[in-house]
Design a protein around this motif. Structure first.
Motif, PDB file in Angstrom:
ATOM      1  N   LEU A 277       0.747  -1.331  -0.061  1.00 56.25           N
ATOM      2  CA  LEU A 277      -0.067  -0.015   0.035  1.00 56.25           C
ATOM      3  C   LEU A 277       0.781   1.356  -0.079  1.00 56.25           C
ATOM      4  CD1 LEU A 277      -3.174   0.598   1.631  1.00 56.25           C
ATOM      5  CD2 LEU A 277      -1.335   2.349   2.222  1.00 56.25           C
ATOM      6  N   ARG A 278       2.049   1.435   0.773  1.00 59.05           N
ATOM      7  CA  ARG A 278       2.836   2.377   0.880  1.00 59.05           C
ATOM      8  C   ARG A 278       3.502   2.871  -0.517  1.00 59.05           C
ATOM      9  NH1 ARG A 278       4.097   4.605   5.723  1.00 59.05           N
ATOM     10  NH2 ARG A 278       6.536   4.953   5.035  1.00 59.05           N
ATOM     11  N   MET A 279       3.794   1.699  -1.150  1.00 62.62           N
ATOM     12  CA  MET A 279       4.419   1.959  -2.390  1.00 62.62           C
ATOM     13  C   MET A 279       3.381   2.430  -3.442  1.00 62.62           C
ATOM     14  SD  MET A 279       6.408  -1.756  -3.171  1.00 62.62           S
ATOM     15  CE  MET A 279       7.999  -2.143  -2.592  1.00 62.62           C
ATOM     16  N   VAL A 280       2.183   2.117  -3.428  1.00 62.31           N
ATOM     17  CA  VAL A 280       1.238   2.805  -4.360  1.00 62.31           C
ATOM     18  C   VAL A 280       0.995   4.355  -3.912  1.00 62.31           C
ATOM     19  CG1 VAL A 280      -1.253   2.578  -4.781  1.00 62.31           C
ATOM     20  CG2 VAL A 280      -0.186   0.734  -4.716  1.00 62.31           C
ATOM     21  N   ALA A 281       0.912   4.496  -2.573  1.00 62.36           N
ATOM     22  CA  ALA A 281       0.962   5.652  -1.998  1.00 62.36           C
ATOM     23  C   ALA A 281       2.152   6.863  -2.601  1.00 62.36           C
ATOM     24  CB  ALA A 281       0.629   5.709  -0.520  1.00 62.36           C
ATOM     25  N   GLY A 282       3.131   6.223  -2.794  1.00 63.62           N
ATOM     26  CA  GLY A 282       4.472   6.813  -3.073  1.00 63.62           C
ATOM     27  C   GLY A 282       5.174   7.148  -1.603  1.00 63.62           C
ATOM     28  N   PHE A 283       4.934   6.537  -0.591  1.00 66.98           N
ATOM     29  CA  PHE A 283       5.773   6.703   0.614  1.00 66.98           C
ATOM     30  C   PHE A 283       6.809   5.680   0.364  1.00 66.98           C
ATOM     31  CE2 PHE A 283       1.272   7.541   2.769  1.00 66.98           C
ATOM     32  CZ  PHE A 283       1.145   8.848   2.217  1.00 66.98           C
ATOM     33  N   GLU A 284       6.839   4.858  -0.074  1.00 64.02           N
ATOM     34  CA  GLU A 284       7.956   3.720  -0.315  1.00 64.02           C
ATOM     35  C   GLU A 284       8.221   3.424  -1.333  1.00 64.02           C
ATOM     36  OE1 GLU A 284      10.364   2.336   2.325  1.00 64.02           O
ATOM     37  OE2 GLU A 284       8.510   1.998   3.368  1.00 64.02           O
ATOM     38  N   SER A 285       9.893   3.379  -1.679  1.00 64.35           N
ATOM     39  CA  SER A 285      10.226   2.987  -3.032  1.00 64.35           C
ATOM     40  C   SER A 285      10.350   1.460  -3.210  1.00 64.35           C
ATOM     41  CB  SER A 285      11.467   3.623  -3.306  1.00 64.35           C
ATOM     42  OG  SER A 285      12.474   3.123  -2.409  1.00 64.35           O
TER      43      SER A 285
END
Length: 265
Positions: free
Chosen positions: A50-58
């Motif tokens: 989820l954080r990858m989709v949000a752009g919080f995690e690469s």
């Protein structure tokens, strides 16, 4: 608008040689206005996805795309609802909801109209001037969802949004989310530990393996729900008594149990 794609995604935390692999070869396509829930054993990488989709995690390898564009940073086309309500305690319900619109410099007249619409949508009109401490947990989470909806995102990312609620309030919020999905559909990626919640809410349920997490299996719920007219039942307890619901829940639970047993050795 709102399509999500995981293309052979991997994630390693720490150095490549000494870190640990959280995700490995994750492939998943989420269609526009589809509600997909991800379930899996603890530590399998659900929230990382989820954080990858949000752009919080690469990503460490592969690609995550939204609307055919590679995600490199957070964007206004995506909104996140967390388990913790994250409301500003010194702001009223209305002020919390309009916070993102103010940051976007939305003109006041347009902002007022948008906030009024979402207050009505979320049945929060009578609480517009209340402060978070005056609201129940369920009402606070309703405000958090309203704050996301008012931005009109293509994609709604929900990380165990009902995990901090008591059982009765959780059921009410699940039913509320189903109502919203009918009235104002969005592409939703929903993370949960609760199998029944996933089956009740989602069009499809993606089951992740133990770490390093990958997509083990994707279960189609929408076809069953449509063929048996689950929408004709007003309460979640009515749906949970259906043989088809029990079958899907059991199938997903058995798949998760296999991963849990493997983790425990």
């Amino acid at each position: 608008m709102g399509a999500i794609r995981f293309d052979n995604v991997g994630k390693v935390f720490g150095r490549a040689n000494s870190g640990f692999a959280a995700l490995e070869a994750v492939d998943l396509d989420i269609r526009e206005r589809e509600f997909v829930a991800i379930v899996g054993p603890s530590g399998c990488g659900k929230t990382t996805c989820l954080r990858m989709v949000a752009g919080f995690e690469s990503v460490s390898s592969g690609r995550v795309l939204v609307n055919d564009r590679v995600v490199k940073a957070p964007g206004s086309d995506r909104a996140v609802v967390f388990q913790q309500f994250a409301l500003f305690p010194w702001k009223t319900v209305r002020q919390n909801i309009e916070f993102g619109l103010r940051n976007k410099r939305t003109p006041r007249d347009e902002r007022n109209e948008l906030v009024d619409d979402v207050l009505k949508l979320m049945t929060l009109e009578s609480h517009r001037d209340a402060y978070p401490h005056q609201l129940s947990g369920g009402m606070q989470q309703r405000v958090a969802i309203a704050r996301a909806y008012v931005l009109d995102p293509d994609v709604l990312l929900m990380d165990e949004p009902f995990g901090a609620l008591d059982a009765q309030t959780r059921v009410v919020m699940q039913e509320e989310l189903v109502r919203l999905a009918r009235i104002n559909p969005r592409t939703v990626l929903f993370i949960t530990h609760a199998v029944e919640e996933a089956v009740y809410l989602a069009d499809r349920v993606a089951i992740m393996s133990r770490r390093p997490g990958t997509i083990k299996e994707v279960i189609d719920v929408k076809t069953v729900r449509t063929s048996e007219d689950w929408d004709g039942f007003e309460k979640i307890e009515d749906v949970m008594d259906l043989e088809s619901f029990v079958h899907l829940r059991t199938r997903i639970w058995k798949s998760l149990r296999e991963e849990k047993v493997a983790v425990d050795g």
